[in-house]
Write a protein that holds these residues in place. Structure first.
Motif, PDB file in Angstrom:
ATOM      1  N   GLU A  92       0.944  -0.922  -0.143  1.00 52.51           N
ATOM      2  CA  GLU A  92       0.170  -0.480  -0.039  1.00 52.51           C
ATOM      3  C   GLU A  92       0.806   1.560  -0.042  1.00 52.51           C
ATOM      4  OE1 GLU A  92      -2.935  -0.440   2.907  1.00 52.51           O
ATOM      5  OE2 GLU A  92      -4.075  -1.350   2.044  1.00 52.51           O
ATOM      6  N   VAL A  93       1.895   1.426   1.135  1.00 51.89           N
ATOM      7  CA  VAL A  93       2.743   2.661   0.607  1.00 51.89           C
ATOM      8  C   VAL A  93       3.030   2.806  -0.324  1.00 51.89           C
ATOM      9  CG1 VAL A  93       5.212   3.164   1.804  1.00 51.89           C
ATOM     10  CG2 VAL A  93       3.562   2.420   3.427  1.00 51.89           C
TER      11      VAL A  93
ATOM     12  N   LYS B  46       3.177   5.644  -3.254  1.00 45.68           N
ATOM     13  CA  LYS B  46       3.482   6.662  -4.121  1.00 45.68           C
ATOM     14  C   LYS B  46       3.694   6.023  -5.433  1.00 45.68           C
ATOM     15  CE  LYS B  46       7.291   6.479  -0.597  1.00 45.68           C
ATOM     16  NZ  LYS B  46       7.950   5.148   0.284  1.00 45.68           N
ATOM     17  N   ALA B  47       3.012   5.042  -6.437  1.00 47.90           N
ATOM     18  CA  ALA B  47       3.223   4.922  -7.518  1.00 47.90           C
ATOM     19  C   ALA B  47       2.648   6.251  -8.587  1.00 47.90           C
ATOM     20  CB  ALA B  47       2.727   3.605  -7.694  1.00 47.90           C
ATOM     21  N   SER B  48       2.656   6.601 -10.226  1.00 45.10           N
ATOM     22  CA  SER B  48       2.765   7.898 -10.366  1.00 45.10           C
ATOM     23  C   SER B  48       2.297   7.716 -11.222  1.00 45.10           C
ATOM     24  CB  SER B  48       3.630   9.069 -10.288  1.00 45.10           C
ATOM     25  OG  SER B  48       4.751   8.368 -10.401  1.00 45.10           O
ATOM     26  N   THR B  49       1.991   6.839 -11.945  1.00 43.27           N
ATOM     27  CA  THR B  49       1.683   5.404 -13.183  1.00 43.27           C
ATOM     28  C   THR B  49       1.269   4.585 -13.240  1.00 43.27           C
ATOM     29  OG1 THR B  49       3.782   4.506 -13.689  1.00 43.27           O
ATOM     30  CG2 THR B  49       4.160   6.691 -14.258  1.00 43.27           C
TER      31      THR B  49
ATOM     32  N   ARG C 255       1.497   0.633 -11.238  1.00 40.31           N
ATOM     33  CA  ARG C 255       0.003   0.729  -9.849  1.00 40.31           C
ATOM     34  C   ARG C 255       0.286  -0.463 -10.391  1.00 40.31           C
ATOM     35  NH1 ARG C 255      -2.598   6.382 -11.272  1.00 40.31           N
ATOM     36  NH2 ARG C 255      -1.981   7.522  -9.001  1.00 40.31           N
ATOM     37  N   ILE C 256      -0.465  -0.619 -11.371  1.00 45.42           N
ATOM     38  CA  ILE C 256      -0.513  -2.576 -12.040  1.00 45.42           C
ATOM     39  C   ILE C 256       0.134  -3.144 -11.660  1.00 45.42           C
ATOM     40  CG2 ILE C 256      -1.253  -3.924 -14.058  1.00 45.42           C
ATOM     41  CD1 ILE C 256      -2.109  -0.941 -15.323  1.00 45.42           C
ATOM     42  N   ALA C 257       1.565  -3.105 -11.762  1.00 49.74           N
ATOM     43  CA  ALA C 257       2.846  -3.790 -11.253  1.00 49.74           C
ATOM     44  C   ALA C 257       2.339  -4.189  -9.640  1.00 49.74           C
ATOM     45  CB  ALA C 257       4.214  -3.173 -11.403  1.00 49.74           C
ATOM     46  N   LEU C 258       1.491  -3.712  -9.161  1.00 49.11           N
ATOM     47  CA  LEU C 258       1.984  -3.381  -7.736  1.00 49.11           C
ATOM     48  C   LEU C 258      -0.004  -4.421  -7.278  1.00 49.11           C
ATOM     49  CD1 LEU C 258       3.113  -0.497  -6.487  1.00 49.11           C
ATOM     50  CD2 LEU C 258       4.242  -3.084  -6.044  1.00 49.11           C
ATOM     51  N   GLN C 259      -0.166  -4.985  -8.007  1.00 47.75           N
ATOM     52  CA  GLN C 259      -1.689  -5.336  -8.698  1.00 47.75           C
ATOM     53  C   GLN C 259      -1.683  -7.287  -7.164  1.00 47.75           C
ATOM     54  OE1 GLN C 259      -4.820  -5.388 -11.094  1.00 47.75           O
ATOM     55  NE2 GLN C 259      -5.034  -3.164 -11.512  1.00 47.75           N
ATOM     56  N   GLN C 260      -0.452  -7.096  -8.166  1.00 47.67           N
ATOM     57  CA  GLN C 260      -0.500  -8.401  -7.729  1.00 47.67           C
ATOM     58  C   GLN C 260      -0.042  -8.706  -5.917  1.00 47.67           C
ATOM     59  OE1 GLN C 260      -1.169 -11.068  -9.376  1.00 47.67           O
ATOM     60  NE2 GLN C 260      -1.085 -12.795  -7.589  1.00 47.67           N
ATOM     61  N   ALA C 261       0.660  -7.631  -5.312  1.00 48.45           N
ATOM     62  CA  ALA C 261       1.446  -8.363  -4.313  1.00 48.45           C
ATOM     63  C   ALA C 261      -0.322  -7.790  -3.684  1.00 48.45           C
ATOM     64  CB  ALA C 261       2.356  -7.516  -4.199  1.00 48.45           C
ATOM     65  N   LEU C 262      -0.852  -6.366  -3.571  1.00 48.43           N
ATOM     66  CA  LEU C 262      -2.057  -6.272  -3.223  1.00 48.43           C
ATOM     67  C   LEU C 262      -3.175  -7.114  -3.210  1.00 48.43           C
ATOM     68  CD1 LEU C 262      -2.091  -2.123  -4.625  1.00 48.43           C
ATOM     69  CD2 LEU C 262      -2.261  -3.294  -1.797  1.00 48.43           C
ATOM     70  N   LYS C 263      -2.991  -8.001  -3.839  1.00 48.70           N
ATOM     71  CA  LYS C 263      -4.315  -9.100  -3.822  1.00 48.70           C
ATOM     72  C   LYS C 263      -3.679 -10.362  -3.247  1.00 48.70           C
ATOM     73  CE  LYS C 263      -4.855 -11.905  -7.769  1.00 48.70           C
ATOM     74  NZ  LYS C 263      -6.363 -12.573  -8.890  1.00 48.70           N
TER      75      LYS C 263
END
Lengths: 207, 226
Positions: A49-50, A54-57, A61-69
Motif C-alpha cells: 500500500e505504501v 507513491k506510484a505515479s503511473t 500501479r498495475i505492477a503492484l496489483q499482484q502484491a495487493l491482491k
C-alpha cells in the motif's frame, strides 16, 4: 475489517487462546498460522500500500496489483477465518460446532437437503482444490441462496458474501493432519463458529 | 491421444526412470507407476528430513499417480470433446504432479553421491555466462521460488529459442512446458513444512546441499544439443 489508513493494517488478535481449538486444530498450528503466516500478509500488504501510494503511473500501479491482491486477500481471508472458528462445544469450551435452530440452519437444510449433505459437499469441493486456496459457504447476492464455492491461493471471495471460510493451504493443517486433508476437513466442523456464520448470513440476505 | 479398441495394460517398467517416456502406445491405456527413489528415505538428511521424503513420495506422489491413472482411464472411455475437456484439469494436475515429482527425485542426491557438488563443466560455464556466477544464480532462483504466491515449482530451465538458462516458475502442478527442465524445486508447503515450518528461505538454502548437479548437467547437455 475496517478500512485503515494506507499501510496501517494490523494483525487482529485471536478471539481465543492459541490452544482453544484443540484437539481439532493444534496450538502449534494456530500459533504459526496467526503469528507468522497472517502477520506476513499484514506486513506485506502495508508495504504494498505504501508503494502504491507513491506510484505515479498506471503501469506502476498495475505492477503492484499482484502484491495487493495476494497480501490483501491473505489479510481479509485470515481475518474472517479466526472469527468463524470458536472453541468446541463438544469439549465444553464454547459454542464451536453447534448449529442452533434458526435461519442459517433452515437455509442449509432447504438448500442442501440436510446438514450432513452440506458438509459432505463442502468438504469434497474444498478437498478438490488443486493447489492452495479456500473453501467457502457464501450467499449469492443475486439469488440470496447459499452456495459452496472456492477461491485459489489468497484470492478473496468476491462473487458471494462469505458465510464460512475454510483454509486448505497446507500450512493450515499439515503439522497435525499430514497429507490427510480429509481428516482436517472433518475435524474443523467441531470448531466452526455458527453464531458468527448466522450473523453473516442474515446480513447478506438483508435481514 | 488415447483411443482404444481393446485396452491392454502395458507396464512401462523400463520407463520407470526415463521420465520422458510417459506416453502410452496408441491403442492402449498404460498404468503409470510410482518410481522408486534413487536413494533411501533418510539419505537427504539433514537437509530434507526422512519423514518429509516418506510422505512426499509414498503419499503425495502416489496420489498423483493414482489420480493420473484414473483420469486417463476415464478419458479413454469417452469420445465426446466436452467430456474430454472436462477431464483436462485432472489430467494436467495429476499428470503434472507425476512429471514434476519424477524429475524432482532424480534432481536430488545425497552428499555421498555428488549431491551439492557442481564440478567445472558445460553446465557450470553456462550458469556463469547467463547469471554471472553460481551464487548469483542460486540467489535468483531462491528469491523467485520463494515469491510463488500459493503452491508451485521453481525451475532452472533451458530456453530452446534463446538457448539460454533462465529461472522460471510454474503454479500448482503445472509442468514446465516453455523450457527444458534442468533443476526443479518443489515449493508446495508439503515439501518442507514439517521441518522448516513457515521459514521457506531456510529450506531453499538447505536444498542446494542435495541438488544432483550431475543429473542437471546431463539434462542440460541433452537440451543444448538439439
Amino acid at each position: 475489517m475496517a478500512a485503515a489508513a494506507t499501510g496501517q493494517h494490523k494483525l487482529p488478535d485471536l478471539p481465543y487462546p492459541y490452544d482453544a481449538l484443540e484437539p481439532f486444530i493444534s496450538r502449534q498450528i494456530m500459533e504459526l498460522h496467526h503469528k507468522k503466516h497472517h502477520q506476513t500478509y499484514v506486513n506485506a500488504l502495508n508495504a504494498a500500500e505504501v508503494a502504491y501510494a507513491k506510484a505515479s503511473t498506471p503501469k506502476e500501479r498495475i505492477a503492484l496489483q499482484q502484491a495487493l491482491k495476494f497480501n490483501g486477500g491473505g489479510h481479509i481471508n485470515h481475518s474472517l477465518f479466526w472469527v468463524n472458528l470458536a472453541p468446541a462445544a463438544s469439549e465444553g469450551k464454547g459454542s464451536g460446532g453447534a448449529l442452533k435452530d434458526g435461519p442459517l440452519k433452515s437455509a442449509i437444510i432447504e438448500t442442501f437437503g440436510s446438514f450432513d449433505s452440506f458438509k459432505k459437499e463442502f468438504n469434497t469441493t474444498t478437498a478438490g482444490i488443486q493447489g492452495s486456496g479456500w473453501g467457502w459457504l457464501g450467499v449469492n447476492p443475486q439469488t440470496k441462496r447459499l452456495e459452496i464455492t472456492t477461491t485459489a491461493n489468497q484470492d478473496p471471495l468476491l462473487t458471494h458474501a462469505p458465510v464460512i471460510g475454510v483454509d486448505v493451504w497446507e500450512h493450515a493443517f499439515y503439522l497435525q493432519y499430514l497429507n490427510v486433508k480429509a481428516d482436517y476437513l472433518n475435524a474443523i466442523w467441531n470448531v466452526i463458529n455458527f453464531d458468527e456464520a448466522e450473523k453473516r448470513y442474515l446480513e447478506a440476505v438483508g435481514k | 491421444m488415447i483411443t482404444t479398441a481393446t485396452r491392454t495394460f502395458v507396464r512401462p517398467v523400463a520407463a520407470r526412470f526415463a521420465v520422458r517416456r510417459f506416453a502410452a502406445p496408441a491403442g492402449s491405456a498404460s498404468l503409470h507407476t510410482l518410481p522408486d527413489l534413487p536413494y533411501a528415505y533418510n539419505a537427504l538428511e539433514p537437509h530434507i528430513a526422512e519423514d518429509i521424503m516418506k510422505l512426499h513420495h509414498q503419499k503425495h506422489h502416489q496420489a498423483y499417480v493414482t489420480g493420473l491413472n484414473a483420469a486417463e482411464e476415464s478419458y479413454s472411455k469417452t469420445s465426446s470433446p466436452k467430456d474430454r475437456i472436462k477431464l483436462q484439469a485432472a489430467l494436467k494436475f495429476n499428470g503434472g504432479g507425476h512429471i514434476n515429482h519424477s524429475l524432482f527425485w532424480k534432481n536430488l542426491a545425497p552428499a555421498n553421491a555428488g549431491g551439492g557438488k557442481l564440478e567445472s563443466g558445460p553446465l557450470k560455464s553456462a550458469i556463469e555466462a547467463d547469471f554471472g556466477s553460481v551464487d548469483a544464480f542460486i540467489k535468483k532462483i531462491n528469491s523467485t521460488t520463494a515469491a510463488v504466491q500459493g503452491s508451485g515449482w521453481g525451475w532452472l530451465g533451458y530456453n530452446p529459442d534463446t538457448k539460454k538458462l533462465e529461472v522460471v516458475t510454474t503454479p500448482n502442478q503445472d509442468p514446465l512446458l516453455s523450457h527444458t527442465p534442468i533443476i526443479g524445486i518443489d515449493i508446495w508447503e508439503h515439501a518442507f513444512y514439517l521441518q522448516y515450518k513457515n521459514v521457506k528461505a531456510d529450506y531453499l538454502n538447505a536444498i542446494w546441499n542435495v541438488i544432483n548437479w550431475k543429473e542437471a548437467e546431463s539434462r542440460f547437455l541433452e537440451a543444448s544439443k538439439q
